[in-house]
Design an enzyme around this catalytic site. Structure first.
Site, PDB file in Angstrom:
ATOM      1  N   ILE A  60      -4.089   4.397   0.493  1.00 53.52           N
ATOM      2  CA  ILE A  60      -4.638   4.835   1.783  1.00 53.52           C
ATOM      3  C   ILE A  60      -5.799   5.804   1.590  1.00 53.52           C
ATOM      4  CG2 ILE A  60      -4.113   6.043   3.934  1.00 53.52           C
ATOM      5  CD1 ILE A  60      -1.161   5.139   3.484  1.00 53.52           C
ATOM      6  N   PHE A 101       0.833  -1.199   0.000  1.00 54.86           N
ATOM      7  CA  PHE A 101       0.000   0.000   0.000  1.00 54.86           C
ATOM      8  C   PHE A 101       0.865   1.246   0.000  1.00 54.86           C
ATOM      9  CE2 PHE A 101       0.757  -0.816   4.500  1.00 54.86           C
ATOM     10  CZ  PHE A 101       0.949   0.449   5.039  1.00 54.86           C
ATOM     11  N   CYS A 102       0.249   2.362  -0.414  1.00 53.42           N
ATOM     12  CA  CYS A 102       0.923   3.658  -0.451  1.00 53.42           C
ATOM     13  C   CYS A 102      -0.150   4.734  -0.344  1.00 53.42           C
ATOM     14  CB  CYS A 102       1.759   3.797  -1.719  1.00 53.42           C
ATOM     15  SG  CYS A 102       0.789   3.628  -3.243  1.00 53.42           S
ATOM     16  N   THR A 103       0.170   5.953  -0.701  1.00 53.24           N
ATOM     17  CA  THR A 103      -0.774   7.049  -0.537  1.00 53.24           C
ATOM     18  C   THR A 103      -1.997   6.901  -1.440  1.00 53.24           C
ATOM     19  OG1 THR A 103       1.067   8.515  -0.008  1.00 53.24           O
ATOM     20  CG2 THR A 103      -1.040   9.553  -0.519  1.00 53.24           C
TER      21      THR A 103
END
Length: 264
Positions: free
Chosen positions: A214, A185-187
């Site tokens: 996210i 996951f990331c932004t």
């Protein structure tokens, strides 16, 4: 949406082959400026990446124009609201990669890694395993200073300083994922998409990317299993799980340096 929040902020990306970068750049720059939008758009042969803010009607007009291009017809956005414009200028830039990994064999436009949506991930975290009974390994693909603002509970953090450090970090830790379902996951989804493809090519089994990152998770299910805020590369600095700006003051560094977006 609160009545006082009048600025729509969007983050969006699409991995797709682009061979007319200079022409596309001029078209998007002219249109975004005409509509009074601000932010940054990155264009590369591998795709497009954008972070924009403006009046909702203007944003809708701009996105309608972008989606009229068949390459971007299914472009999805992560939306949030603010009381003030978090960007100070409008830039459209040509890049070698829309997110730099320095690993040319990774071509997301040729095929995406499988993903998991936010409601499904929340359900897995609620029950402590995926639907096959495997433990979940949440892998944060962001830079260390972003992770320090907040992350999922128990997420793996390799303390990388830039995304180009991800491939060697993966090779050093690959064995730790045996028997688990890995969710990168990331932004907003762009880094974890590349990361998931690399992990599969490196022989890691059962790898998924969190669809929309996210920000989409916050939008769909709130802050369940997440601690802290999510750093964003604009003047708001960080967003709480309800997508409200948490920073006490604007981050001048983020607002003045659009190249920070390449780390997203």
């Amino acid at each position: 949406m609160q009545e006082t929040q009048e600025i729509l902020n969007i983050a969006a990306y699409k991995f797709v082959a682009i061979d007319d970068g200079p022409v596309l750049r001029e078209r998007l720059l002219e249109r975004s400026r005409a509509l009074g939008l601000m932010g940054t758009i990155l264009i590369a042969p591998e795709g497009i990446n954008m972070f924009l803010a403006g009046e909702p009607g203007a944003m809708a007009d701009f996105l309608a124009g972008v989606r009229a291009d068949a390459r971007f017809a299914d472009l999805e956005t992560k939306d949030s609201w603010s009381t003030a414009q978090p960007f100070r200028r409008m830039l459209v830039k040509l890049k070698r990669e829309i997110i730099r990994m320095d690993h040319p064999a990774i071509q997301p436009a040729a095929g995406r890694a499988p993903g998991v949506d936010a409601p499904t991930l929340k359900r897995w975290l609620d029950q402590g395993h995926d639907d096959a009974g495997r433990a979940i390994a949440l892998l944060d693909t962001r830079n260390a200073f972003e992770v320090d603002h907040g992350s999922f509970e128990g997420a793996i953090d390799w303390r990388i300083e830039k995304f180009t450090e991800f491939p060697p970090a993966l090779r050093a830790h690959r064995a730790e994922f045996a028997g688990k379902t890995v969710v990168s996951f990331c932004t907003g989804g762009i880094r974890c998409e590349k990361a998931a493809i690399l992990m599969r090519e490196e022989g890691v089994d059962n790898v998924l990317q969190l669809e929309g990152g996210i920000l989409k998770y916050f939008e769909l299910v709130g802050g369940a299993h997440y601690q802290g805020d999510c750093f964003v590369f604009d003047g708001r600095e960080a967003l709480a799980p309800d997508l409200s700006a948490r920073a006490a003051k604007a981050s001048a560094r983020a607002a003045e340096d659009p190249d920070l977006h390449k780390k997203r």
